[in-house]
Design a protein around this motif. Structure first.
Motif, PDB file in Angstrom:
ATOM      1  N   TYR A   1      29.329 -21.286  12.091  1.00 37.05           N
ATOM      2  CA  TYR A   1      28.849 -20.875  13.407  1.00 37.05           C
ATOM      3  C   TYR A   1      28.795 -22.037  14.389  1.00 37.05           C
ATOM      4  CZ  TYR A   1      27.257 -16.958  10.550  1.00 37.05           C
ATOM      5  OH  TYR A   1      27.193 -15.904   9.674  1.00 37.05           O
ATOM      6  N   LYS A   2      29.043 -21.697  15.665  1.00 36.19           N
ATOM      7  CA  LYS A   2      28.948 -22.675  16.735  1.00 36.19           C
ATOM      8  C   LYS A   2      27.637 -22.539  17.502  1.00 36.19           C
ATOM      9  CE  LYS A   2      33.963 -23.065  17.457  1.00 36.19           C
ATOM     10  NZ  LYS A   2      35.078 -22.910  18.436  1.00 36.19           N
ATOM     11  N   LYS A   3      27.067 -21.329  17.509  1.00 35.11           N
ATOM     12  CA  LYS A   3      25.845 -21.073  18.271  1.00 35.11           C
ATOM     13  C   LYS A   3      24.750 -20.526  17.364  1.00 35.11           C
ATOM     14  CE  LYS A   3      28.531 -19.877  22.421  1.00 35.11           C
ATOM     15  NZ  LYS A   3      28.785 -18.798  23.422  1.00 35.11           N
ATOM     16  N   GLU A   4      23.500 -20.883  17.662  1.00 32.47           N
ATOM     17  CA  GLU A   4      22.374 -20.408  16.861  1.00 32.47           C
ATOM     18  C   GLU A   4      22.145 -18.911  17.024  1.00 32.47           C
ATOM     19  OE1 GLU A   4      18.869 -22.649  17.551  1.00 32.47           O
ATOM     20  OE2 GLU A   4      19.738 -24.559  16.880  1.00 32.47           O
ATOM     21  N   THR A   5      22.629 -18.345  18.117  1.00 29.80           N
ATOM     22  CA  THR A   5      22.462 -16.907  18.342  1.00 29.80           C
ATOM     23  C   THR A   5      23.343 -16.058  17.442  1.00 29.80           C
ATOM     24  OG1 THR A   5      24.109 -17.025  20.118  1.00 29.80           O
ATOM     25  CG2 THR A   5      21.791 -17.253  20.746  1.00 29.80           C
ATOM     26  N   GLU A   6      24.282 -16.721  16.725  1.00 27.13           N
ATOM     27  CA  GLU A   6      25.218 -15.968  15.879  1.00 27.13           C
ATOM     28  C   GLU A   6      24.652 -15.668  14.500  1.00 27.13           C
ATOM     29  OE1 GLU A   6      29.502 -17.577  17.592  1.00 27.13           O
ATOM     30  OE2 GLU A   6      28.479 -18.771  16.067  1.00 27.13           O
ATOM     31  N   TYR A   7      23.447 -16.183  14.216  1.00 22.42           N
ATOM     32  CA  TYR A   7      22.853 -15.973  12.899  1.00 22.42           C
ATOM     33  C   TYR A   7      21.336 -16.092  12.987  1.00 22.42           C
ATOM     34  CZ  TYR A   7      22.271 -21.032  12.935  1.00 22.42           C
ATOM     35  OH  TYR A   7      21.902 -22.302  13.279  1.00 22.42           O
ATOM     36  N   ALA A   8      20.674 -15.638  11.930  1.00 26.25           N
ATOM     37  CA  ALA A   8      19.218 -15.774  11.833  1.00 26.25           C
ATOM     38  C   ALA A   8      18.880 -16.292  10.442  1.00 26.25           C
ATOM     39  CB  ALA A   8      18.534 -14.433  12.085  1.00 26.25           C
ATOM     40  N   VAL A   9      18.055 -17.342  10.376  1.00 30.01           N
ATOM     41  CA  VAL A   9      17.654 -17.901   9.089  1.00 30.01           C
ATOM     42  C   VAL A   9      16.623 -16.998   8.427  1.00 30.01           C
ATOM     43  CG1 VAL A   9      16.532 -19.839   7.936  1.00 30.01           C
ATOM     44  CG2 VAL A   9      18.154 -20.258   9.810  1.00 30.01           C
TER      45      VAL A   9
ATOM     46  N   ASP B   1      24.169 -12.862   9.229  1.00 27.94           N
ATOM     47  CA  ASP B   1      25.158 -12.867  10.297  1.00 27.94           C
ATOM     48  C   ASP B   1      24.785 -11.814  11.343  1.00 27.94           C
ATOM     49  OD1 ASP B   1      27.777 -11.884  11.632  1.00 27.94           O
ATOM     50  OD2 ASP B   1      28.390 -13.748  10.665  1.00 27.94           O
ATOM     51  N   ALA B   2      24.661 -12.252  12.592  1.00 29.64           N
ATOM     52  CA  ALA B   2      24.215 -11.344  13.648  1.00 29.64           C
ATOM     53  C   ALA B   2      25.212 -10.220  13.916  1.00 29.64           C
ATOM     54  CB  ALA B   2      23.969 -12.135  14.938  1.00 29.64           C
ATOM     55  N   LYS B   3      26.475 -10.456  13.636  1.00 29.33           N
ATOM     56  CA  LYS B   3      27.499  -9.465  13.940  1.00 29.33           C
ATOM     57  C   LYS B   3      27.730  -8.495  12.782  1.00 29.33           C
ATOM     58  CE  LYS B   3      32.305  -9.136  15.535  1.00 29.33           C
ATOM     59  NZ  LYS B   3      33.508  -9.920  15.918  1.00 29.33           N
ATOM     60  N   THR B   4      27.872  -9.032  11.562  1.00 25.25           N
ATOM     61  CA  THR B   4      28.205  -8.187  10.399  1.00 25.25           C
ATOM     62  C   THR B   4      27.006  -7.811   9.559  1.00 25.25           C
ATOM     63  OG1 THR B   4      28.585 -10.074   8.925  1.00 25.25           O
ATOM     64  CG2 THR B   4      30.446  -9.353  10.292  1.00 25.25           C
ATOM     65  N   GLN B   5      25.879  -8.517   9.756  1.00 22.76           N
ATOM     66  CA  GLN B   5      24.656  -8.330   8.969  1.00 22.76           C
ATOM     67  C   GLN B   5      24.808  -8.798   7.520  1.00 22.76           C
ATOM     68  OE1 GLN B   5      21.616  -7.292  10.434  1.00 22.76           O
ATOM     69  NE2 GLN B   5      22.984  -7.789  12.168  1.00 22.76           N
TER      70      GLN B   5
END
Length: 480
Positions: free
Chosen positions: A278-286, A260-264
């Motif tokens: 998530y709605k956007k790909e920028t909100e997470y990293a695989v 999770d990009a925000k909480t890690q």
């Protein structure tokens, strides 16, 4: 050579009153005792017996169109058999037992639970039930006679008669001698208002669109390969989470570990269901990708500790089954074998529970949590969702919550939401004789043909063991 005969028919008046003529015919039949006379003659002639098994109605309600239509068809069948050289005994019956009678008495006396029945004594309760079972018998007799159905309603039988109940016992003994009856557990539609399981047919009679909570909860994996990874499961029944014993994934589905990009926080769910969070790909990293079967056997930290001591050695691990879908949720299904038919099946196959053993079920007959679930004891399961969600949030296990509208089964008698619950029951081992049943169906002439060849045949192919017992007060007791 054609011979013309002159018959002394009466002239038909222009203003014929058909209803009156029907009444005249009925009176004539009564005067000559036509039905009984036809039976006496067919019996004296030594005709072969034609057996017709007719499901009896309740006399606690008035006859309706469904009864009238079915009764007319049955009358046609038995009359046709008589006209084709058979002796056809036709005896009326009354279904006097079961939930409809109990529900009526519960409403009359304000009974809310099984404890209320115990306090007033079972005998007093059954006396109340017995007092109403023949309430509309006279109305039934009037309607059946008016429809010109030939059936003996004077020498009837009742399912509360000891002789009838003994015939049920005889059937049970025959099944037992053939090793076709056993005691086990089955997850069934269950009415907490009526404190009884229902058949699938009964459960399908009253679906409603309702709004229920939906939650995504975390299951921290304990394997070194997935240190710090939270496996996410979605459910619309938070009240089943205290009974969680496992989680299930699809063996061929792709699962992703993402950050999770925000909480890690690091989560795992089906790659096709990232949209659940998530709605956007920028909100997470695989971080990595895995196939479901690679997750089999992974252990996780239980959400609640209620069953850790009793089931910890076989539970709280990842299981595989193809019933998991990615149409909704996270592609991960939490397993509470006492409250889901697939849950029960999957956990049984994986050795989480054993056949014949008591299934962890901390919900009483009235749908309230027992003392095993100490944090929510006494709460009705459908009223406990909010408290359970608050508990999950406080413990950091609630990832997401919301509401979902969907079609849900309600009790056709009490109009209250049903649950699915594992109940002890006696089963007829249908699967052991399924091949014989299908073979006999193939010998049966159906009208129209497609009913037997398609609809009924397909139903028989999927037939499962039949739960024949009910946990009731007013009914035929099983001699066990």
């Amino acid at each position: 050579r054609v011979t013309h005969l002159t018959m002394p028919f009466k002239e038909v008046p222009q203003d014929v009153k058909f209803a009156e003529e029907e009444e005249n015919t009925l009176k004539y039949w009564d005067d000559i005792d036509a039905f009984q006379e036809s039976l006496r003659r067919s019996r004296a002639e030594g005709r072969p017996l034609f057996s017709f098994y007719d499901g009896p109605p309740f006399a606690t309600g008035m006859p309706h169109y469904g009864h009238i239509l079915a009764g007319t068809i049955k009358d046609c069948v038995t009359r046709y058999a008589h006209m084709n050289g058979f002796h056809v005994e036709r005896k009326w019956g009354w279904d006097c037992h079961g939930l409809p009678v109990e529900y009526e008495i519960d409403q009359k006396l304000g009974i809310k639970s099984r404890d209320d029945v115990i306090k007033m004594t079972v005998k007093s309760y059954n006396d109340e039930c017995r007092s109403v079972v023949m309430r509309y018998a006279s109305e039934w007799k009037r309607v059946v006679r008016r429809l010109a159905r030939w059936i003996d309603m004077e020498r009837d039988y009742k399912t509360l008669d000891p002789t009838f109940m003994e015939s049920v016992w005889w059937v049970c003994k025959q099944l037992y001698d053939k090793d076709l009856i056993y005691r086990g557990y089955k997850v069934m539609p269950y009415s907490t208002a009526c404190s009884t399981p229902l058949s699938n047919f009964e459960a399908g009679q009253n679906y409603k669109e309702v709004s229920d909570p939906e939650v995504v909860v975390s299951f921290p994996l304990l394997d070194e390969r997935f240190a710090g990874v939270l496996l996410l499961a979605w459910t619309t029944t938070p009240w089943t989470l205290p009974s969680n014993l496992a989680v299930c994934v699809h063996p061929d589905m792709e699962y992703v570990v993402l950050r999770d990009a925000k909480t890690q926080a690091v989560y795992m769910l089906a790659s096709s269901r990232i949209c659940q969070l998530y709605k956007k790909e920028t909100e997470y990293a695989v971080v990595s990708r895995h196939v479901g079967r690679d997750l089999q056997g992974l252990k996780y930290t239980p959400i609640f500790d209620y069953f850790v001591e009793a089931k910890g050695s076989t539970s709280f691990r990842v299981l595989l089954d193809t019933y998991v879908t990615d149409g909704s949720g996270t592609g991960v299904v939490h397993q509470a074998p006492a409250f889901g038919e697939d849950d029960f099946r999957v956990c049984l196959a994986a050795g989480v529970i054993e056949k014949g053993e008591s299934v962890p079920c901390p919900v009483d007959d009235d749908g309230r949590f027992t003392a095993v679930v100490r944090d929510f004891v006494g709460l009705h399961v459908k009223e406990a969702d909010k408290a359970i969600m608050a508990h999950l949030k406080a413990s950091g296990r609630l990832i997401k919550s919301g509401a979902i509208k969907h079609s849900y089964p309600f009790c056709w008698r009490s109009d209250t939401p049903l649950i699915y619950k594992a109940v002890p029951s006696w089963f007829v081992n249908v699967e052991a004789i399924k091949d014989r049943i299908i073979a006999n169906n193939n010998k049966t002439r159906w009208m129209p043909d497609f009913v037997g060849e398609r609809r009924f045949h397909q139903w028989l192919l999927g037939a499962r063991d039949w739960a024949v017992s009910r946990d009731r007060f007013w009914g035929t007791p099983l001699p066990v």
